[in-house]
Design a protein around this motif. Sequence first.
Motif, PDB file in Angstrom:
ATOM      1  N   GLY A  14       9.687   6.331 -13.651  1.00  0.00           N
ATOM      2  CA  GLY A  14       9.147   6.358 -12.292  1.00  0.00           C
ATOM      3  C   GLY A  14       8.037   7.352 -12.046  1.00  0.00           C
ATOM      4  N   ILE A  15       7.495   7.934 -13.108  1.00  0.00           N
ATOM      5  CA  ILE A  15       6.443   8.930 -12.956  1.00  0.00           C
ATOM      6  C   ILE A  15       5.087   8.236 -12.820  1.00  0.00           C
ATOM      7  CG2 ILE A  15       5.265  10.887 -14.046  1.00  0.00           C
ATOM      8  CD1 ILE A  15       8.154  11.441 -12.998  1.00  0.00           C
ATOM      9  N   VAL A 118      -5.127  -0.329  -2.962  1.00  0.00           N
ATOM     10  CA  VAL A 118      -4.783   1.081  -2.779  1.00  0.00           C
ATOM     11  C   VAL A 118      -4.389   1.585  -4.157  1.00  0.00           C
ATOM     12  CG1 VAL A 118      -3.377   2.753  -1.557  1.00  0.00           C
ATOM     13  CG2 VAL A 118      -3.893   0.554  -0.485  1.00  0.00           C
ATOM     14  N   GLY A 119      -5.056   2.624  -4.629  1.00  0.00           N
ATOM     15  CA  GLY A 119      -4.815   3.108  -5.972  1.00  0.00           C
ATOM     16  C   GLY A 119      -4.368   4.555  -6.061  1.00  0.00           C
ATOM     17  N   SER A 120      -3.939   5.137  -4.961  1.00  0.00           N
ATOM     18  CA  SER A 120      -3.491   6.532  -4.957  1.00  0.00           C
ATOM     19  C   SER A 120      -2.041   6.624  -4.525  1.00  0.00           C
ATOM     20  CB  SER A 120      -4.319   7.369  -3.979  1.00  0.00           C
ATOM     21  OG  SER A 120      -5.633   7.527  -4.436  1.00  0.00           O
ATOM     22  N   ARG A 121      -1.292   7.403  -5.262  1.00  0.00           N
ATOM     23  CA  ARG A 121       0.129   7.596  -4.966  1.00  0.00           C
ATOM     24  C   ARG A 121       0.337   8.066  -3.531  1.00  0.00           C
ATOM     25  NH1 ARG A 121       2.945  12.094  -4.487  1.00  0.00           N
ATOM     26  NH2 ARG A 121       5.173  12.045  -4.827  1.00  0.00           N
ATOM     27  N   SER A 122      -0.407   9.066  -3.105  1.00  0.00           N
ATOM     28  CA  SER A 122      -0.208   9.625  -1.761  1.00  0.00           C
ATOM     29  C   SER A 122      -0.483   8.586  -0.676  1.00  0.00           C
ATOM     30  CB  SER A 122      -1.098  10.854  -1.551  1.00  0.00           C
ATOM     31  OG  SER A 122      -2.464  10.496  -1.651  1.00  0.00           O
ATOM     32  N   LEU A 123      -1.504   7.768  -0.853  1.00  0.00           N
ATOM     33  CA  LEU A 123      -1.814   6.738   0.136  1.00  0.00           C
ATOM     34  C   LEU A 123      -0.768   5.638   0.126  1.00  0.00           C
ATOM     35  CD1 LEU A 123      -5.691   6.337  -0.190  1.00  0.00           C
ATOM     36  CD2 LEU A 123      -4.396   7.838   1.324  1.00  0.00           C
ATOM     37  N   ILE A 124      -0.279   5.291  -1.062  1.00  0.00           N
ATOM     38  CA  ILE A 124       0.759   4.260  -1.156  1.00  0.00           C
ATOM     39  C   ILE A 124       1.996   4.709  -0.380  1.00  0.00           C
ATOM     40  CG2 ILE A 124       2.377   3.112  -2.731  1.00  0.00           C
ATOM     41  CD1 ILE A 124       0.021   2.970  -4.756  1.00  0.00           C
ATOM     42  N   ILE A 125       2.400   5.950  -0.555  1.00  0.00           N
ATOM     43  CA  ILE A 125       3.570   6.466   0.173  1.00  0.00           C
ATOM     44  C   ILE A 125       3.336   6.395   1.680  1.00  0.00           C
ATOM     45  CG2 ILE A 125       4.920   8.556   0.649  1.00  0.00           C
ATOM     46  CD1 ILE A 125       4.501   9.241  -2.384  1.00  0.00           C
ATOM     47  N   GLN A 126       2.164   6.826   2.128  1.00  0.00           N
ATOM     48  CA  GLN A 126       1.866   6.773   3.563  1.00  0.00           C
ATOM     49  C   GLN A 126       1.889   5.348   4.085  1.00  0.00           C
ATOM     50  OE1 GLN A 126      -1.470   9.357   4.949  1.00  0.00           O
ATOM     51  NE2 GLN A 126      -1.545   9.984   2.789  1.00  0.00           N
ATOM     52  N   LEU A 151       6.661   8.099  -8.261  1.00  0.00           N
ATOM     53  CA  LEU A 151       5.864   7.215  -7.415  1.00  0.00           C
ATOM     54  C   LEU A 151       6.463   7.111  -6.019  1.00  0.00           C
ATOM     55  CD1 LEU A 151       3.622   5.236  -6.796  1.00  0.00           C
ATOM     56  CD2 LEU A 151       4.929   3.453  -7.956  1.00  0.00           C
ATOM     57  N   PHE A 152       7.737   6.868  -5.936  1.00  0.00           N
ATOM     58  CA  PHE A 152       8.370   6.650  -4.629  1.00  0.00           C
ATOM     59  C   PHE A 152       9.090   7.910  -4.176  1.00  0.00           C
ATOM     60  CE2 PHE A 152       8.138   2.392  -6.591  1.00  0.00           C
ATOM     61  CZ  PHE A 152       7.214   1.857  -5.714  1.00  0.00           C
ATOM     62  N   ASP A 153       8.337   8.774  -3.540  1.00  0.00           N
ATOM     63  CA  ASP A 153       8.834  10.051  -3.053  1.00  0.00           C
ATOM     64  C   ASP A 153       8.554  10.119  -1.552  1.00  0.00           C
ATOM     65  OD1 ASP A 153       9.768  12.673  -3.118  1.00  0.00           O
ATOM     66  OD2 ASP A 153       7.827  13.498  -3.670  1.00  0.00           O
ATOM     67  N   LYS A 154       9.459  10.689  -0.811  1.00  0.00           N
ATOM     68  CA  LYS A 154       9.274  10.882   0.631  1.00  0.00           C
ATOM     69  C   LYS A 154       9.137   9.567   1.388  1.00  0.00           C
ATOM     70  CE  LYS A 154       7.260  15.347  -0.226  1.00  0.00           C
ATOM     71  NZ  LYS A 154       6.072  16.066  -0.495  1.00  0.00           N
ATOM     72  N   ILE A 155       9.901   8.571   0.976  1.00  0.00           N
ATOM     73  CA  ILE A 155       9.920   7.287   1.672  1.00  0.00           C
ATOM     74  C   ILE A 155      10.920   7.393   2.822  1.00  0.00           C
ATOM     75  CG2 ILE A 155      10.403   4.811   1.447  1.00  0.00           C
ATOM     76  CD1 ILE A 155       7.908   5.778  -0.124  1.00  0.00           C
ATOM     77  N   LYS A 156      10.509   6.953   4.003  1.00  0.00           N
ATOM     78  CA  LYS A 156      11.350   7.091   5.195  1.00  0.00           C
ATOM     79  C   LYS A 156      12.494   6.077   5.246  1.00  0.00           C
ATOM     80  CE  LYS A 156       7.638   8.734   8.197  1.00  0.00           C
ATOM     81  NZ  LYS A 156       6.834   8.371   9.360  1.00  0.00           N
ATOM     82  N   ASP A 157      12.193   4.826   5.010  1.00  0.00           N
ATOM     83  CA  ASP A 157      13.169   3.762   5.210  1.00  0.00           C
ATOM     84  C   ASP A 157      13.314   2.881   3.973  1.00  0.00           C
ATOM     85  OD1 ASP A 157      13.630   4.353   8.013  1.00  0.00           O
ATOM     86  OD2 ASP A 157      11.649   3.483   8.410  1.00  0.00           O
TER      87      ASP A 157
END
Length: 183
Positions: A14-15, A118-126, A151-157
């Motif tokens: 998952g990295i 979308v190719g950025s981890r931070s944008l994907i999470i947002q 990859l999937f960090d700080k997901i709300k729901d």
Amino acid sequence: MRKVIAAINMTIDGICDHTAGIPDEDLHQHYTKLLDNSGVILYGRITYQLMQFWQTLIMNPSGQKSLDGFAVAIDKIPKIIFSHSLKNTEWESATLATKDIEKEVFELKQQSGKDILVGSRSLIIQLINLNLIDEFQICIHPMIEGKGLPLFDKIKDRTVFRLLKTKTFGSGAIVLYYEPIRS
């Protein structure tokens, strides 16, 4: 309406790291085709600065068709960069976002044209948290990195997806195509 496609590489554990993975000719051709069939790509500052490497191959081609083809595709696709610290992009096909990500993406989706990558981890999470991703194309490389950013960090729901298709490469990497199931 345009789709927002999150396309990214990750390892089995998952990295998400652009230096982890097994890039080969098939993978570069796959991403070249994806870029050629898209209208714009969204990056955060860190990923954008990593991708600027490809400008060197525009100026000095490598002689490898798949690498040089990817460099041409990434050079020509319009890029919107989300950054609070960049003052200019130094790349002719890149502009800095002028709105917050939710408003920018919502407006892009309403326009006609090819899909939005979308190719950025931070944008994907947002965008996951804003429920604005229409499709995931996750390329999983057959390796364990053991360290780095998940990859999937700080997901709300919780989000449930439907598998659309898969694509396997000779390296053992596999692209999983998913769409979220929206109720």
